[in-house]
Write an enzyme that holds these catalytic residues in place. Structure first.
Site, PDB file in Angstrom:
ATOM      1  N   GLU A 272       0.942  -1.042  -0.019  1.00  0.00           N
ATOM      2  CA  GLU A 272      -0.013  -0.057   0.071  1.00  0.00           C
ATOM      3  C   GLU A 272       1.046   1.364   0.002  1.00  0.00           C
ATOM      4  O   GLU A 272       1.496   1.689   1.076  1.00  0.00           O
ATOM      5  CB  GLU A 272      -1.052  -0.013   1.233  1.00  0.00           C
ATOM      6  CG  GLU A 272      -1.777  -1.262   1.316  1.00  0.00           C
ATOM      7  CD  GLU A 272      -3.037  -1.098   0.361  1.00  0.00           C
ATOM      8  OE1 GLU A 272      -3.300   0.216   0.114  1.00  0.00           O
ATOM      9  OE2 GLU A 272      -3.658  -1.870  -0.235  1.00  0.00           O
TER      10      GLU A 272
ATOM     11  N   CYS B  15      -2.267   9.652   2.634  1.00  0.00           N
ATOM     12  CA  CYS B  15      -1.582   9.024   1.286  1.00  0.00           C
ATOM     13  C   CYS B  15      -2.759   9.350   0.077  1.00  0.00           C
ATOM     14  O   CYS B  15      -2.206   9.447  -0.946  1.00  0.00           O
ATOM     15  CB  CYS B  15      -1.586   7.487   1.541  1.00  0.00           C
ATOM     16  SG  CYS B  15      -2.946   6.762   2.068  1.00  0.00           S
TER      17      CYS B  15
END
Ligand code: NAD
Length: 460
Positions: A214, A248
C-alpha cells in the site's frame, strides 16, 4: 513493549507452532479474537487519543474518525465472516458424470507480517490486522518508529489482550524492519512509501513471500466548471488539510478549469478560515507535521510557485499553515514529488484533455478525484486514466467504504484490502475437485489405440 525484546526468530517460531495447532482455523475463535480487538480498542481509547496528540498533535475528532474508525472494519468482518469462510461451489462441466463436487476453500496463509507507516500509525496497522485475524492467521505487527507514542500504545494493547504466539508487536525502526524482512513469512502487508516498498518486495522475493504494498504518490484532483463550488471547495479543503495533509490519498494537487479557478480558490480560502480560524496555528483542530525532517522537506516546496494562501511556518512547533500555491510549473519539485503535507499546488487547464495528459504522464496515482456533475466527463476520466481508486465529487471518502477494495496500481501499490478484500488478501483460495470412485471409464488411460478418434469427434 517487552515483546520487542524477544528475538524475532523466537516469536515467529512460537507463532508457527501456534498456527500448527489449527486453533486459528476455527471460525468461532476468529470471531472471539475480533471481539477482543474491538474491546481492547474501546478500553484504551483515551491512551490512543493521547498518543496521537503527542506524536503530532492530532485532534481527537480526527483520531476518532480516521484511527479508531477501524472498529467499523471489525464489525463488518464479524458480520460477514461466516459467509466468507464457507467453501464456494465451482462449476465442473467437463467432468460432470465423474465429479461429486468442485469447490474453492479459503484457508489461512500462516504467519504474516504487517508493517505500518507513521501518518495513520494506529489505524493502518490495526485495519490489515482485522483481515489477518478474520482469515485465520497469526500476525506480527511492526508499527512506525516515527510515531513512537502510538507505537508504544499499540504494543501495550496487543500485549495485554493477545498471546504473542498468536499476535505480537515488534517495535523499532529500519533495522528492526530489516531483521523482520530477513525472515520467512507467509505474507507481508506493507504500508509506506514507494521507495521502501521496493526494498520490502526485494526482501520478500528471497523467500517467495507474497506481498501487499500500500504505497503513495501524487493523487490529482480535477475540478471541472460544472460543480457546486462551495461544496467542492469544502470537500477539497477537508481532504487536503485533515491530518495536516499527511494522508496518502490527500488530493496532492489541483487541476482546475481556468474559468472556475478564482471562484474555487476564494471558496477554499473561506473554508480554511471556517475550519481553522484566522490563525490556524492556534486552532485545536489542526495537526502538526510529524517531525523536523518532514518539516524541512515541506518548507523546500514553499519555494516553488507563488503562495496565495497560508505559507506561514513555525519550526519550533512543526507547524505549516494550510497553504495553496499558484503558478507552479510541472518541473518544480512540488510537482515532481509526493507532497504529503498541507501544501496544495494549483494548475489550471483550458481543456480537460490537458489535465488527463498531465495525469497520464506520471506514475499511476493511488487516488484520483474528479469534481463534475457532467456524466460524460465522469465516464471519460474513468476510461482514460488509471489509478488505485477514484472518488467523484468528494475526497478521501472512498477509503471508508468497506465494500470497495482499497489499494494502488503501478507505482502506488500492489493488492488491496478493506472488508472482504482484507479477508481475501490474507487467504489462500484452495481449489478442490472431489471425484467419485463408483465408476472408472477408461477413456483417458493407455493404451490409447482407437481413443483419439473418439476424442476428436466429441470435441469438434
Ligand atoms: P516509509 O516507507 O518511510 O516507512 C514505512 C515503514 O517501513 C515503517 O514502519 C518503517 O520503519 C519501515 N522502513 C523504513 N525504511 C525501511 C527500510 N529501509 N527497510 C525496511 N523497512 C523500512 O513510509 P512512511 O514515511 O511511514 O509513510 C509515508 C508514505 O506511506 C507515503 O508515501 C504515503 O503515501 C504512504 N502511505 C500509503 C498508504 C496507503 O494506504 N497506500 C497509507 C499511508 C501512507
Amino acid at each position: 513493549m517487552m515483546i520487542a525484546q524477544l528475538a524475532v526468530g523466537d516469536i515467529i517460531r512460537q507463532q508457527r507452532d501456534f498456527f500448527k495447532t489449527g486453533k486459528t482455523k476455527d471460525v468461532a475463535f476468529r470471531i472471539e479474537q475480533l471481539k477482543t480487538l474491538k474491546k481492547a480498542v474501546g478500553e484504551h481509547l483515551a491512551a490512543i487519543i493521547e498518543a496521537l496528540r503527542s506524536d503530532f498533535n492530532k485532534p481527537e475528532f480526527e483520531t476518532f474518525i480516521t484511527e479508531v474508525g477501524v472498529i467499523q472494519e471489525i464489525d463488518y468482518a464479524i458480520k460477514h465472516i461466516n459467509a466468507w469462510t464457507k467453501p464456494k461451489k465451482a462449476a465442473s462441466r467437463l467432468l460432470e458424470q465423474f465429479t461429486t463436487g468442485a469447490q474453492i476453500y479459503p484457508e489461512p496463509l500462516g504467519v504474516v507480517l504487517i508493517i505500518g507507516p507513521w501518518n495513520y500509525p494506529f489505524g493502518l496497522v490495526v485495519s490489515p490486522l482485522v483481515g489477518a485475524i478474520a482469515a485465520g492467521n497469526c500476525a506480527i505487527l511492526k508499527p512506525s518508529e516515527i510515531a513512537p507514542h502510538t507505537s508504544h500504545v499499540l504494543a501495550d494493547i496487543i500485549q495485554k489482550h493477545f498471546d504473542p504466539a498468536y499476535i505480537a508487536v515488534v517495535e523499532g525502526g529500519v533495522e528492526t524492519s530489516q531483521k523482520l524482512l530477513a525472515e520467512k513469512f507467509d505474507h507481508i502487508f506493507f504500508t509506506g512509501g514507494t521507495a521502501i516498498g521496493k526494498i520490502v518486495m526485494e526482501a520478500a522475493a528471497k523467500h517467495l513471500t507474497p506481498v501487499t504494498l500500500e504505497l503513495g504518490g501524487k493523487s490529482p484532483c480535477i475540478v471541472d466548471s460544472d460543480i457546486n463550488v462551495e461544496h467542492t471547495a469544502r470537500r477539497i479543503t477537508w481532504g487536503k488539510f485533515i491530518n495536516a495533509g499527511q494522508t496518502c490519498i490527500a488530493p496532492d494537487y489541483l487541476l482546475v478549469d481556468k474559468t472556475i479557478k478564482q471562484d474555487l480558490l476564494d471558496n477554499i480560502q473561506k473554508c480554511i478560515r471556517e475550519f481553522y480560524g484566522d490563525n490556524p496555528v492556534s486552532s485545536p483542530d489542526y495537526a502538526r507535521i510529524i517531525n523536523h525532517k518532514h518539516l524541512d522537506r515541506l518548507r523546500e516546496f514553499l519555494k516553488d510557485g507563488e503562495i496565495i494562501i497560508g505559507g506561514e511556518t513555525n519550526p519550533d512547533d512543526c507547524y505549516i499553515a494550510p497553504t495553496v500555491i499558484d503558478n507552479v510549473s510541472l518541473e518544480e519539485s512540488v510537482m515532481q514529488n509526493e507532497i504529503f503535507g498541507p501544501i496544495l499546488p494549483v494548475i489550471s487547464y483550458t481543456d480537460v484533455t490537458e489535465a488527463i495528459a498531465i495525469i497520464n504522464e506520471r506514475p499511476k496515482p493511488l487516488a484520483l478525484y474528479l469534481f463534475s456533475r457532467n456524466k460524460n466527463l465522469q465516464k471519460r476520466v474513468l476510461q482514460e486514466t488509471s489509478s488505485g481508486g477514484v472518488c467523484i465529487n468528494d475526497t478521501v471518502m472512498h477509503f471508508t467504504v468497506p465494500s470497495l477494495p482499497f489499494g494502488g496500481v503501478g507505482d502506488s501499490g500492489i493488492g488491496n484490502y478493506h472488508g472482504k478484500a482484507s479477508f481475501d488478501t490474507f487467504s489462500h483460495y484452495k481449489s478442490v475437485l472431489n471425484t467419485s470412485l463408483r465408476s472408472d471409464p477408461k477413456w483417458r488411460y493407455a493404451p490409447y489405440k482407437g481413443k483419439l478418434q473418439m476424442l476428436k469427434r466429441s470435441s469438434t
